[in-house]
Design a protein around this motif. Structure first.
Motif, PDB file in Angstrom:
ATOM      1  N   GLU A   1       0.985  -1.022  -0.143  1.00  0.00           N
ATOM      2  CA  GLU A   1       0.029   0.068   0.010  1.00  0.00           C
ATOM      3  C   GLU A   1       0.663   1.730   0.216  1.00  0.00           C
ATOM      4  O   GLU A   1       2.247   1.414   1.224  1.00  0.00           O
ATOM      5  CB  GLU A   1      -0.947   0.142   1.252  1.00  0.00           C
ATOM      6  N   GLY A   2       0.160   1.960  -0.299  1.00  0.00           N
ATOM      7  CA  GLY A   2       1.490   3.488  -1.055  1.00  0.00           C
ATOM      8  C   GLY A   2       2.492   3.499  -1.931  1.00  0.00           C
ATOM      9  O   GLY A   2       2.970   5.471  -2.239  1.00  0.00           O
ATOM     10  N   GLY A   3       2.697   2.798  -1.628  1.00  0.00           N
ATOM     11  CA  GLY A   3       3.846   2.710  -3.006  1.00  0.00           C
ATOM     12  C   GLY A   3       3.372   1.802  -4.301  1.00  0.00           C
ATOM     13  O   GLY A   3       2.942   2.070  -4.264  1.00  0.00           O
ATOM     14  N   PRO A   4       5.165   1.653  -4.484  1.00  0.00           N
ATOM     15  CA  PRO A   4       4.895   0.588  -6.161  1.00  0.00           C
ATOM     16  C   PRO A   4       4.122  -0.531  -5.499  1.00  0.00           C
ATOM     17  O   PRO A   4       5.287  -1.514  -4.692  1.00  0.00           O
ATOM     18  CB  PRO A   4       6.338   0.473  -6.748  1.00  0.00           C
ATOM     19  N   VAL A   5       3.007  -1.289  -5.585  1.00  0.00           N
ATOM     20  CA  VAL A   5       2.518  -1.738  -5.225  1.00  0.00           C
ATOM     21  C   VAL A   5       3.042  -3.474  -5.142  1.00  0.00           C
ATOM     22  O   VAL A   5       2.710  -3.926  -6.574  1.00  0.00           O
ATOM     23  CB  VAL A   5       1.016  -2.229  -4.759  1.00  0.00           C
ATOM     24  N   GLY A   6       3.891  -3.994  -4.862  1.00  0.00           N
ATOM     25  CA  GLY A   6       3.872  -6.368  -5.659  1.00  0.00           C
ATOM     26  C   GLY A   6       5.510  -6.162  -5.867  1.00  0.00           C
ATOM     27  O   GLY A   6       6.137  -7.088  -5.753  1.00  0.00           O
ATOM     28  N   VAL A   7       5.889  -4.580  -5.244  1.00  0.00           N
ATOM     29  CA  VAL A   7       7.702  -4.582  -5.265  1.00  0.00           C
ATOM     30  C   VAL A   7       8.584  -4.462  -4.287  1.00  0.00           C
ATOM     31  O   VAL A   7       8.187  -4.251  -3.508  1.00  0.00           O
ATOM     32  CB  VAL A   7       8.087  -3.528  -5.799  1.00  0.00           C
TER      33      VAL A   7
END
Length: 215
Positions: free
Chosen positions: A194-200
């Motif tokens: 959540e909040g950033g590059p999700v899944g990274v």
């Protein structure tokens, strides 16, 4: 006072002084290797340490020149733990259980920008004890990993990550029955949800050193 009484008094004072000196020497003498050996007993402990490593999750730059002034890594930077060691009868094995806090805090010395990456920890590490040393291989749960970015004059940004479990290898050496120092290597990966590059994923592997007080 007769000469005989004076001699007895002086002898008594000398004995007291010798006893006191011996007690002081016993109390303040340097611990021997035998004093520092890991014994078969349970203890509480408090530990402080520094570590570093893993992926760079943020860089602080000079707003004018664009030059990187500092950076935060997923494996940093300092931690504290409190818990205990459970000893097992007749075998050189113990189990350490702790709860703690691991944080990365980077603050710009140019403006008010900062980055915080915080997580709570719960560890379970079996140790093999030999003399003044012990070595253990276990696991550490990283709970609620959250990175907060606070750029100067801009809205804050927060990245939340899944709870993660790290493998940890730890080695300790005792100075005495209370004080020890050690080193550790941990391997963990965080996934942004959540909040950033999700899944990274961010690699949080780290090497660190620590000081422990047992009581």
């Amino acid at each position: 006072m007769t000469t005989k009484l004076m001699k007895k008094s002086l002898l008594f004072v000398a004995l007291l002084a010798a006893t006191g000196a011996q007690a002081a020497e016993e109390k303040f003498r340097r611990p021997t290797p035998q004093d520092a050996e890991y014994q078969n007993r349970s203890q509480f402990l408090f530990s402080l340490g520094l570590q570093n490593g893993g992926d760079v999750i943020a860089r602080l730059r000079d707003v004018d020149s664009g030059e990187i002034v500092d950076q935060a890594r997923a494996g940093g930077y300092w931690f504290m733990e409190f818990g205990g060691v459970i000893a097992f009868p007749d075998v050189p094995v113990s189990l350490q259980v702790t709860g703690g806090y691991l944080t990365t805090q980077v603050v710009s010395n140019i403006d008010e920008s900062r980055v915080d990456f915080n997580r709570y920890t719960v560890s379970l590490i079996p140790f093999y004890n030999f003399g003044r040393q012990r070595i253990g291989l276990g696991a550490v749960a990283h709970i609620e990993p959250t990175a907060t970015f606070k750029p100067d004059g801009q809205p804050n940004e927060e990245w939340k990550m899944d709870d993660a479990v790290a493998a940890i290898l730890q080695w300790d050496v005792r100075y005495d029955q209370n004080i020890s120092v050690g080193a550790r290597y941990s391997y963990v990966k965080y996934e942004i949800t959540e909040g950033g590059p999700v899944g990274v994923e961010a690699d949080g592997r780290a090497f660190g050193v620590h000081f422990t007080y047992s009581f």
